[in-house]
Design an enzyme around this catalytic site. Structure first.
Site: not given
Ligand code: BG6
Length: 300
Positions: A169, A272
């Site tokens: 992320h 991400e």
């Protein structure tokens, strides 16, 4: 009895790295190699900085982050596993899974040609089994060099297959999110989490003009963040990742998050590397899956 794998005291630290106490008294490995400086916390195996030599940090970190065992670090590269977002059948379970909340074990710190690779691992235990029954082990190798290479290996150590979601992320630092564009996702279909999860098609490059929370489907290709303010291009290449999440909380959501500064949304964007919504991974008993993100920066 000695547990499996190297113990931290056994690790030979190269002269290009040390284990130091970071924010909140949490331990991190600080790397200062010829090609790059970088940092990774043991909590969550969380990369919080990567500065290729002579260049600015590509990774964004919030000034309001929690720095507490059991709470996620805001910014850097949280590892989301084994689910992404809320757990579907248990809304009280921690968002984005539990591995970002655990201290990982440091396995090795190895220099190589001006770069340093840090390896950490974590595995299932009684606590993880409260949330998710599977037997697993994760091994994460991060190379801090002229490229940042993050490779997450998921091993199924049990006797039956499991499905899981996973994401690196990554929060990137940008000069002004309203002026960047993201190339490489043109014509891809995405799920718009800000609009009732409707599926839409990306027309042209991505610009951020409002709260943005999208899962781009079937996107294995490289993506570039073009930043005219910092005069920099960040390229994200991926292996074994078939989805790409783009997130910026914009104004109201930033204010609502206690661990995110009210005005910080202008300086970050998440791109991400993941396998989530439509492409969660399936790992057979005693098998592995490895997903990798390779980040490079270039001056404009
Ligand atoms: C993104 C999700 O990846 O992460 C968003 O798509 C979420 O929906 C964001 O808000 C931040 O999540 P968290 O749990 O770190 O606040």
């Amino acid at each position: 009895m000695k547990s499996q794998g190297p113990q931290e005291g056994d690790i030979v630290m190269p002269r290009e790295a040390e284990i130091v106490v970071g924010n909140g008294g949490l331990r991190k490995v600080h790397v200062h190699a010829a090609e790059a400086e970088g940092e990774i916390y043991l909590l969550g195996a969380h990369v919080t900085s990567w500065k290729p030599a002579g260049r600015q940090d590509a990774i964004w970190l919030s000034e309001k982050s929690w720095w507490e065992d059991g709470k996620p670090i805001r910014g850097g590269v949280p590892i989301c596993f084994p689910w992404f977002g809320p757990k579907k059948d248990a809304p009280d379970a921690p968002a984005h899974g539990f591995v970002r909340l655990k201290e990982w074990q440091l396995e090795a710190v190895e220099p190589q040609d001006g770069a340093v690779t840090v390896t950490l691992s974590t595995k299932s235990d009684a606590t993880t089994k409260n949330w998710w029954a599977a037997d697993f082990e994760l091994r994460y190798r991060v190379t801090f060099g002229s490229k940042l290479v993050m490779s997450l290996e998921v091993m199924n150590t049990g006797n039956s297959s499991f499905g899981a979601e996973e994401a690196l992320h990554t929060y990137f630092a940008v000069g002004d999110v309203r002026q960047i564009h993201i190339a490489g996702l043109e014509d891809a279909h995405y799920i718009d989490k800000t609009d009732d999860r409707k599926e839409k098609k990306q027309e042209g490059k991505v610009s951020i003009t409002a709260e943005t929370d999208r899962v781009y489907l079937k996107t294995s290709q490289a993506v570039e963040i073009v930043d005219p303010v910092l005069r920099r291009r960040i390229r994200v290449r991926k292996e074994n990742s078939r989805e790409t999440v783009v997130w910026n909380p914009w104004i109201a959501k930033s204010k609502a998050m206690p661990d995110f500064g009210d005005d910080e949304w202008t300086g970050m964007v998440c791109v991400e590397t993941c396998n989530v919504v439509t492409n969660s991974i399936e790992v057979a008993a005693q098998q592995k899956h490895r997903m990798t993100a390779v980040i490079e920066t270039e001056s404009l």
